[in-house]
Write a protein that holds these residues in place. Sequence first.
Motif, mmCIF file in Angstrom:
data_model
loop_
_atom_site.group_PDB
_atom_site.id
_atom_site.type_symbol
_atom_site.label_atom_id
_atom_site.label_comp_id
_atom_site.label_asym_id
_atom_site.label_seq_id
_atom_site.Cartn_x
_atom_site.Cartn_y
_atom_site.Cartn_z
ATOM 1 N N TYR A 7 -12.493 -32.422 -21.703
ATOM 2 C CA TYR A 7 -13.120 -31.496 -20.751
ATOM 3 C C TYR A 7 -13.468 -32.325 -19.511
ATOM 4 O O TYR A 7 -14.081 -33.391 -19.619
ATOM 5 C CB TYR A 7 -14.391 -30.878 -21.330
ATOM 6 C CG TYR A 7 -14.155 -29.876 -22.443
ATOM 7 C CD1 TYR A 7 -14.284 -28.501 -22.213
ATOM 8 C CD2 TYR A 7 -13.821 -30.299 -23.723
ATOM 9 C CE1 TYR A 7 -14.084 -27.579 -23.244
ATOM 10 C CE2 TYR A 7 -13.620 -29.391 -24.753
ATOM 11 C CZ TYR A 7 -13.750 -28.036 -24.503
ATOM 12 O OH TYR A 7 -13.557 -27.132 -25.524
ATOM 13 N N GLU A 61 -15.642 -32.102 -17.080
ATOM 14 C CA GLU A 61 -17.043 -32.423 -16.805
ATOM 15 C C GLU A 61 -17.573 -33.470 -17.769
ATOM 16 O O GLU A 61 -18.423 -34.287 -17.397
ATOM 17 C CB GLU A 61 -17.895 -31.155 -16.854
ATOM 18 C CG GLU A 61 -17.654 -30.214 -15.678
ATOM 19 C CD GLU A 61 -18.603 -29.035 -15.676
ATOM 20 O OE1 GLU A 61 -19.375 -28.886 -16.648
ATOM 21 O OE2 GLU A 61 -18.577 -28.264 -14.698
ATOM 22 N N GLN A 120 -8.190 -20.496 -26.363
ATOM 23 C CA GLN A 120 -8.705 -20.977 -25.074
ATOM 24 C C GLN A 120 -9.671 -19.974 -24.454
ATOM 25 O O GLN A 120 -9.926 -20.022 -23.246
ATOM 26 C CB GLN A 120 -7.553 -21.264 -24.115
ATOM 27 C CG GLN A 120 -6.502 -22.208 -24.640
ATOM 28 C CD GLN A 120 -7.043 -23.505 -25.216
ATOM 29 O OE1 GLN A 120 -6.549 -24.004 -26.206
ATOM 30 N NE2 GLN A 120 -8.070 -24.057 -24.592
ATOM 31 N N SER A 130 -20.375 -24.200 -22.772
ATOM 32 C CA SER A 130 -19.111 -24.200 -22.038
ATOM 33 C C SER A 130 -18.104 -23.326 -22.778
ATOM 34 O O SER A 130 -18.446 -22.619 -23.717
ATOM 35 C CB SER A 130 -18.584 -25.632 -21.887
ATOM 36 O OG SER A 130 -17.466 -25.679 -21.025
ATOM 37 N N SER A 131 -16.853 -23.388 -22.360
ATOM 38 C CA SER A 131 -15.790 -22.577 -22.934
ATOM 39 C C SER A 131 -14.554 -23.434 -23.158
ATOM 40 O O SER A 131 -14.283 -24.375 -22.391
ATOM 41 C CB SER A 131 -15.438 -21.411 -22.010
ATOM 42 O OG SER A 131 -14.238 -20.770 -22.430
ATOM 43 N N THR A 132 -13.793 -23.084 -24.180
ATOM 44 C CA THR A 132 -12.542 -23.800 -24.448
ATOM 45 C C THR A 132 -11.524 -23.601 -23.331
ATOM 46 O O THR A 132 -10.526 -24.334 -23.285
ATOM 47 C CB THR A 132 -11.930 -23.342 -25.783
ATOM 48 O OG1 THR A 132 -11.748 -21.913 -25.757
ATOM 49 C CG2 THR A 132 -12.815 -23.708 -26.960
ATOM 50 N N ARG A 133 -11.740 -22.670 -22.443
ATOM 51 C CA ARG A 133 -10.810 -22.504 -21.322
ATOM 52 C C ARG A 133 -10.857 -23.704 -20.382
ATOM 53 O O ARG A 133 -9.959 -23.885 -19.559
ATOM 54 C CB ARG A 133 -11.092 -21.214 -20.552
ATOM 55 C CG ARG A 133 -12.351 -21.217 -19.712
ATOM 56 C CD ARG A 133 -12.472 -19.926 -18.891
ATOM 57 N NE ARG A 133 -13.665 -19.877 -18.064
ATOM 58 C CZ ARG A 133 -14.833 -19.381 -18.470
ATOM 59 N NH1 ARG A 133 -14.942 -18.884 -19.699
ATOM 60 N NH2 ARG A 133 -15.879 -19.383 -17.662
ATOM 61 N N HIS A 134 -11.894 -24.527 -20.505
ATOM 62 C CA HIS A 134 -12.025 -25.698 -19.640
ATOM 63 C C HIS A 134 -11.366 -26.942 -20.230
ATOM 64 O O HIS A 134 -11.479 -28.031 -19.630
ATOM 65 C CB HIS A 134 -13.503 -25.974 -19.361
ATOM 66 C CG HIS A 134 -14.201 -24.863 -18.641
ATOM 67 N ND1 HIS A 134 -13.725 -24.333 -17.463
ATOM 68 C CD2 HIS A 134 -15.339 -24.174 -18.937
ATOM 69 C CE1 HIS A 134 -14.533 -23.366 -17.055
ATOM 70 N NE2 HIS A 134 -15.511 -23.246 -17.927
ATOM 71 N N PRO A 186 -17.366 -30.499 -24.585
ATOM 72 C CA PRO A 186 -17.719 -30.334 -23.170
ATOM 73 C C PRO A 186 -18.896 -31.227 -22.781
ATOM 74 O O PRO A 186 -19.426 -31.996 -23.591
ATOM 75 C CB PRO A 186 -18.085 -28.850 -23.089
ATOM 76 C CG PRO A 186 -18.574 -28.510 -24.459
ATOM 77 C CD PRO A 186 -17.779 -29.360 -25.408
#
Length: 286
Positions: free
Chosen positions: A82, A84, A203, A219-223, A252
Amino acid sequence: MRLVTCLHEGRARVGVVREDRIRLPVIEDWSRAMIRLIDAGPAAWARLARAGADVELPLAEAELLAPLPRPRKNIMCLGWNYAEHAQESAASQGREAKLPEHPMVFTKNVTSVNAPYGEIPCHDGVTGELDWEVELGVIIGKGGRGIPRERALDHVFGYTVINDISARDLQFRHKQYFIGKSLDGACPMGPLIVTADEIPDPQALWLRSWVNGSLKQDSSTRHMIFPVAEIIHVLSRGMTLEPGDVIATGTPSGVGFARTPPEFLKRGDVVECEVEGIGRLRNRIV
């Protein structure tokens, strides 16, 4: 399906979760261990979905084990997956952040696997810097080598939640991740496996972690820098993935060592990790 491994009359059994109850199917060889069920293939999975139950248990009263209490091989893990998290890690060490161009992979020893509500040893005298990492776990169902990206998700049996507990002092002292990631009890997993047919897009899942009720990661797995399909593709390029292999897909931002000041888990703390649609781990440091 939503599947668990639980203790019943002193034996580990595979169960199907429906609403708030666990159905233990009429005994077949594959019902005694999740790894046997995965090995048995799609026909067995379909039989399990329609099988009758010889026992039903309230989910809240069951003693859950990790869905795969002892995988055959080390858990394969992604670092800095991730952006970030990669950036916060670099900032905490006073260096410039550089996102990985290829997946960074390490492993955790199978002896690190812990139950979803199991106690995590604080390992006094070994580490003073236990840290948390909520991650989406991927369980391979159909093995293969050279798996194309566009067919990679067809090889997934299901998804689970992993807390990649990390001893940061050991991780950085040894200049590699294996020792710092492999302490006994440092891989809570579960509380169940949700089969791939119920998660068409891995995702699009939210991840969160808490320590003593305080939100730490959100957070999200899309990141993900490298999504699940890419991870499977890369891992399988020259190495055969096998049924039952476990992949932890990275965490994340919001981990303890990158905070100001740094925060680490201590005896008595309760750490929780949740992935949307799968469930929540809850583990006390002892």
